[in-house]
Scaffold this motif. Sequence first.
Motif, short mmCIF file in Angstrom:
data_model
loop_
_atom_site.label_atom_id
_atom_site.label_comp_id
_atom_site.label_asym_id
_atom_site.label_seq_id
_atom_site.Cartn_x
_atom_site.Cartn_y
_atom_site.Cartn_z
N CYS A 236 0.83 -1.21 0.00
CA CYS A 236 0.00 0.00 0.00
C CYS A 236 0.86 1.26 0.00
O CYS A 236 0.55 2.24 -0.68
CB CYS A 236 -0.93 0.00 1.21
SG CYS A 236 -2.38 -1.04 1.02
N ASP B 4 0.32 5.64 -1.06
CA ASP B 4 -0.69 6.11 -2.00
C ASP B 4 -1.71 5.08 -2.48
O ASP B 4 -2.61 5.43 -3.24
CB ASP B 4 -0.01 6.73 -3.23
CG ASP B 4 0.86 5.73 -3.98
OD1 ASP B 4 1.16 4.66 -3.43
OD2 ASP B 4 1.24 6.04 -5.13
N ASP C 81 -4.94 2.70 -1.88
CA ASP C 81 -6.08 2.62 -0.97
C ASP C 81 -6.40 1.20 -0.55
O ASP C 81 -7.06 0.97 0.46
CB ASP C 81 -7.32 3.24 -1.62
CG ASP C 81 -7.20 4.74 -1.80
OD1 ASP C 81 -6.89 5.42 -0.81
OD2 ASP C 81 -7.40 5.23 -2.93
N TYR D 283 -7.52 -2.93 3.34
CA TYR D 283 -8.16 -1.68 2.93
C TYR D 283 -7.71 -0.54 3.83
O TYR D 283 -7.66 -0.69 5.06
CB TYR D 283 -9.69 -1.81 3.04
CG TYR D 283 -10.28 -2.97 2.26
CD1 TYR D 283 -10.56 -2.86 0.91
CD2 TYR D 283 -10.54 -4.19 2.90
CE1 TYR D 283 -11.12 -3.92 0.21
CE2 TYR D 283 -11.08 -5.26 2.20
CZ TYR D 283 -11.37 -5.12 0.85
OH TYR D 283 -11.90 -6.17 0.16
N ARG D 284 -7.45 0.60 3.23
CA ARG D 284 -7.22 1.80 4.03
C ARG D 284 -8.56 2.19 4.66
O ARG D 284 -9.58 2.23 3.98
CB ARG D 284 -6.67 2.93 3.15
CG ARG D 284 -5.92 3.99 3.94
CD ARG D 284 -5.27 5.00 3.01
NE ARG D 284 -4.17 4.45 2.22
CZ ARG D 284 -2.91 4.36 2.65
NH1 ARG D 284 -2.59 4.82 3.86
NH2 ARG D 284 -1.96 3.85 1.88
N SER E 212 -9.80 4.91 5.60
CA SER E 212 -10.44 6.09 5.02
C SER E 212 -11.27 5.72 3.79
O SER E 212 -12.32 6.32 3.53
CB SER E 212 -9.38 7.14 4.65
OG SER E 212 -8.42 6.61 3.76
N LEU E 213 -10.82 4.71 3.02
CA LEU E 213 -11.59 4.24 1.87
C LEU E 213 -12.88 3.58 2.33
O LEU E 213 -13.97 3.83 1.77
CB LEU E 213 -10.76 3.26 1.05
CG LEU E 213 -11.50 2.50 -0.06
CD1 LEU E 213 -11.93 3.46 -1.17
CD2 LEU E 213 -10.63 1.39 -0.64
N LYS F 36 -15.39 6.12 3.47
CA LYS F 36 -15.95 6.88 2.35
C LYS F 36 -17.05 6.09 1.64
O LYS F 36 -17.98 6.67 1.07
CB LYS F 36 -14.84 7.23 1.35
CG LYS F 36 -15.30 8.02 0.14
CD LYS F 36 -14.12 8.55 -0.66
CE LYS F 36 -13.32 7.45 -1.31
NZ LYS F 36 -12.27 8.00 -2.20
N ASN G 1 -13.76 3.52 -5.99
CA ASN G 1 -13.52 4.71 -5.17
C ASN G 1 -12.05 4.86 -4.75
O ASN G 1 -11.72 5.73 -3.95
CB ASN G 1 -14.41 4.67 -3.92
CG ASN G 1 -15.84 5.07 -4.22
OD1 ASN G 1 -16.18 6.25 -4.24
ND2 ASN G 1 -16.69 4.09 -4.48
N SER G 2 -11.20 4.01 -5.29
CA SER G 2 -9.77 4.04 -4.96
C SER G 2 -9.00 4.89 -5.97
O SER G 2 -9.42 5.04 -7.12
CB SER G 2 -9.19 2.63 -4.95
OG SER G 2 -9.81 1.83 -3.96
N GLU G 3 -7.87 5.43 -5.53
CA GLU G 3 -6.96 6.11 -6.44
C GLU G 3 -6.00 5.09 -7.05
O GLU G 3 -5.90 4.96 -8.26
CB GLU G 3 -6.17 7.19 -5.68
CG GLU G 3 -7.01 8.37 -5.22
CD GLU G 3 -7.56 9.19 -6.39
OE1 GLU G 3 -6.87 9.25 -7.42
OE2 GLU G 3 -8.65 9.74 -6.25
#
Length: 205
Positions: free
Chosen positions: A97, A100, A102, A160-161, A163-164, A167, A188-190
Amino acid sequence: MKITFVIMDCYDESTFERCMQSVSLQSLEDYEVIVVGGREVKEITAGGITARYFTCLDDISDMLETALNNAKGEFVCFIDSVHCFSPFFAEKMTDMCGEDADMACCGYVGIQRDTLLSQVGVPLMMYRPEKVSAAEYMTKLTDGDVVSVEMHNYFENKLYRRSLLEKCRPLAGDDTIETGIVQKLAKNSENIAFTDEPLIFVCIE
């Protein structure tokens, strides 16, 4: 707190012990463990560790929301108690991860339900992680060979992060299957990281 391991209690005592033990043997030590399920207890001990226990409905949506309400880690992973982790899961997945991505995805292999953790071999494979955009990753959910597609659609072989996850709440609804949750999170991930290396072991009948 780096990682929250969320174990979804399937009430199989032998595999629950193995799953908890696989967490206790992680090479990365910065983690917490929480268990969600239908038992009326505040904590549970197995595999040499004690975890906080949160009672919820035996429903994937309620389990996921209960877990997120109580997770403290920067990253979160979910696993049914019939499965177990490689001792390198946390270390390698957080490394993938980086700053950067997610979410991270790994491969998995099957084991018999009654397999002891001491009998679970850790495959020695080439560790060649990749990092792609969400758009590139989404093609992996529909293209490629069957094994690859199944690996990327599987919900529990991922880190999983948090924050993801926050969201994308609620993660699941009455009409949402596992694949739908993965696709929702991926969209929804970058960036998304993945490796074919099997870092979790799943039960086969």
